[in-house]
Structures are given as C-alpha cells and as structure tokens.
Design an enzyme around this catalytic site. Sequence first.
Site, mmCIF file in Angstrom:
data_model
loop_
_atom_site.group_PDB
_atom_site.id
_atom_site.type_symbol
_atom_site.label_atom_id
_atom_site.label_comp_id
_atom_site.label_asym_id
_atom_site.label_seq_id
_atom_site.Cartn_x
_atom_site.Cartn_y
_atom_site.Cartn_z
ATOM 1 C CE LYS A 1 81.907 -49.465 -52.947
ATOM 2 N NZ LYS A 1 82.932 -48.530 -52.393
ATOM 3 C CE LYS B 1 82.558 -52.243 -48.086
ATOM 4 N NZ LYS B 1 83.205 -51.990 -49.397
#
Length: 396
Positions: A28, A86
């Site tokens: 991320k 995700k």
Amino acid sequence: MTKMLASVNGVEEAEIALTGGADIVDLKDPKAGALGAVAVEIVRQTVAAVAGRRPVSAVCGDLPMVPETICAKAEEIAAAGVDYVKIGFFPSDDAAACAEALAPLAQRTKLIAVLFADLKPDLELLPVLAKNGFHGAMIDTADKAGGRLLDHMPPERIPGFIDRCRAVGLIVGLAGSLETPDIPRLLPSGPDFLGFRGALCDQSRRTGAIDLEAVRQIRELIPEERPAGSASSVDYRLLAARGYSPGAADPTLGTDKIFVRDFVVPVQIGAYSFEHGHTQKVCFNVTADVLRVTNAPEDMRHVFSYDIIMDGIRTIVARGHVQLSEALAEQVAALVLEDPRVMRVVVRVEKLELGPGGVGVEIERKRAKEQTSSLHPTAPTHGGGLIGRDKKGASS
C-alpha cells in the site's frame, strides 16, 4: 494461529518485513490514504522479489463504491500476481452491488473486504461478501488521525465481529493504527491476522520508512505457527497474548503486583427480579501477583498488561445478565489466571447502588502447585487445577 501482516510500499520495505518475520507482505502507499494503492508495476516487482517466500496482498485504493470502477482496479491488481486483493468497502447503498460484481474474480483470486470501524460499518454486508465468494473481511480505520481501532471498536466488541465473520466462512483480520500494547489485548480473540503500518515505522510515522527493529518487536509479540507434529501442546497464541515467552519467567526474580482499582462498569447483575432488565454500577478491584521476566522491563514483551484485566471485565460483562457477584468474581479470576505467570489474584466485586454503602464479594485464587512448579512449554495454561479461598462471602 494469528498471522502478522506488514504493510510496505515496495521491494525494499518488503525485504525488511521478511527479514523481521512478517507472515504477509501487504502493498500500500500510506501517503495516498488509508488504502492508498501503489503502482501496478511496483506490485509486480514486489511479487517477483518476494518469490513465494510469503503471501503478498495489495490494496486497490480509496475508490468510490462504483461496481465498474472497483472491478477494473481489482482485476488489474489480481493480474499482477498477488495472493490477496484488498478492497475497501466504504458506506454506500451500492456496496452490495460491488460485492456481487466481484463474484467472478473471487472465483480466481482471494478477495479481502476492508470495512472501517470509524465509518459505522454495515456488518450485514458480511453474508453478502461470503455469498459472492470473498475469502475474508477485516476491520480497519479510514481516518488515521481520528483514532485507533480500539477507539472506535472497543475490545468487548471485537469477539462479536470475529464471530460474525467466521459464522459465514470468512477469515478475519484486524488493523487500524495498531500499536504494541494493542497486541495482547487483541490476540485472545483469535483473529486470523493483525495488520500493521505505523507501528513498524520510525517514531510510528506511517508515511516514513519501516524499521527492522520495530518489525521484530511486533513479531516477538505474535507467536509464529508451530510446525505440524510439534510436541508442544501449549496455546502459544494465548501465552503471547498475556505477554509471556515460554521459559522466560524466572521465579528467583520474585513477583510484581499488577492492579486495577475502582474500575466502575455498568453491569446487568442480580438475583432479585427488580435487578433484571437494567444495569447497575459495579466496582471492580483486581490485584495479580505476576512473576517477573526481567528486572529491567523495556517493552510489552516484559510485562503483563493491566489492559487485559479491564478488557476481560468488559468482555465478561458484555455477555449479558449475571445472577451472582460471586460468579462474576470467579470469571474474572479465571481469566487473569489464564496467564501462566500469574501466581495469585484477588478480585473484589462491589455493587454500588443497593444502599448507602457498597456490598459484594472478595475472592482470592492461586495457581495450583503443579502449575507453579512447571513454567515451561508443556505446562498447562488454562484455569483447571486452580485453588483458592473466599476472603469474604456475599449473596448476589
């Protein structure tokens, strides 16, 4: 066993996470939001560098709940070769439609839905996710400046979230500005993974680079999975949740007293009919004699956290009506004595609203001698075999 997820921004940080012992490498960009996505090329490079040593996950970004947008990005991330994708599910009337649109991808790639504790998550979405093939769900926080996970979802609500996920067949993760003191509070609930970013960084700045020593410290608080066929029967998750390392306690160092004083909680309690259907204030005082592991404690690895006592009381109380103060005291004592380092506990439960003074019960419980003399990896860890005596009796 609970796994450790480490959020990284690319190949270099992924190597640090792997060296520090992370179970899952999670890609991320912390500078781009709660679920800021890194470039797809960085995802490919990191997957290649990790080379199967650990599973790799990647986030899709803070995207609007538009099925076409969500699906396009999730397909792109999945094509980069990650093990998990995700996807953030922000509050929206279209959240269910997004889950349904992702069903074809869920047949090919493990999808993890991310809900947000600070945005009033709709837990009715969990069965919808399961129906459409999602592999798991996790709870996180959207506003990293607005508080940690436990500020928005207190410890007594965590087991309920985990149970709801498991009931529909979803694995479950917890994240949200988690710090080292949160680990012993969350591990007893048995999540499948705990996610970290800020706690892995220098000075806990989530947008900074991750630090190897910080990764290792988190790793040491989360027990690694034991190999199949291991001779040890100890529940290492439970031991680690209580800040305990097998063999670390040294009886020659003596004990410390860890206490919670005048902890007042609204409780549904009482045997009389007039005590049913509402709460009354109950005061808890708990003192635990805990074996030391060092004379120079430095971090959560060396202590038994008083948060565990308070969280345990809240969780017990949240289960519903308790008839007797004695029963409530016994439950608290049993919870504290689950830690193999706790030698003795005194629990006082005092009802404050039945008259001009307090009434209640105080009990003392000790660890059985056979448990006290055997603090090693094959020692029993649960409440069986405890001995004790009431110091003061009182009804209901």
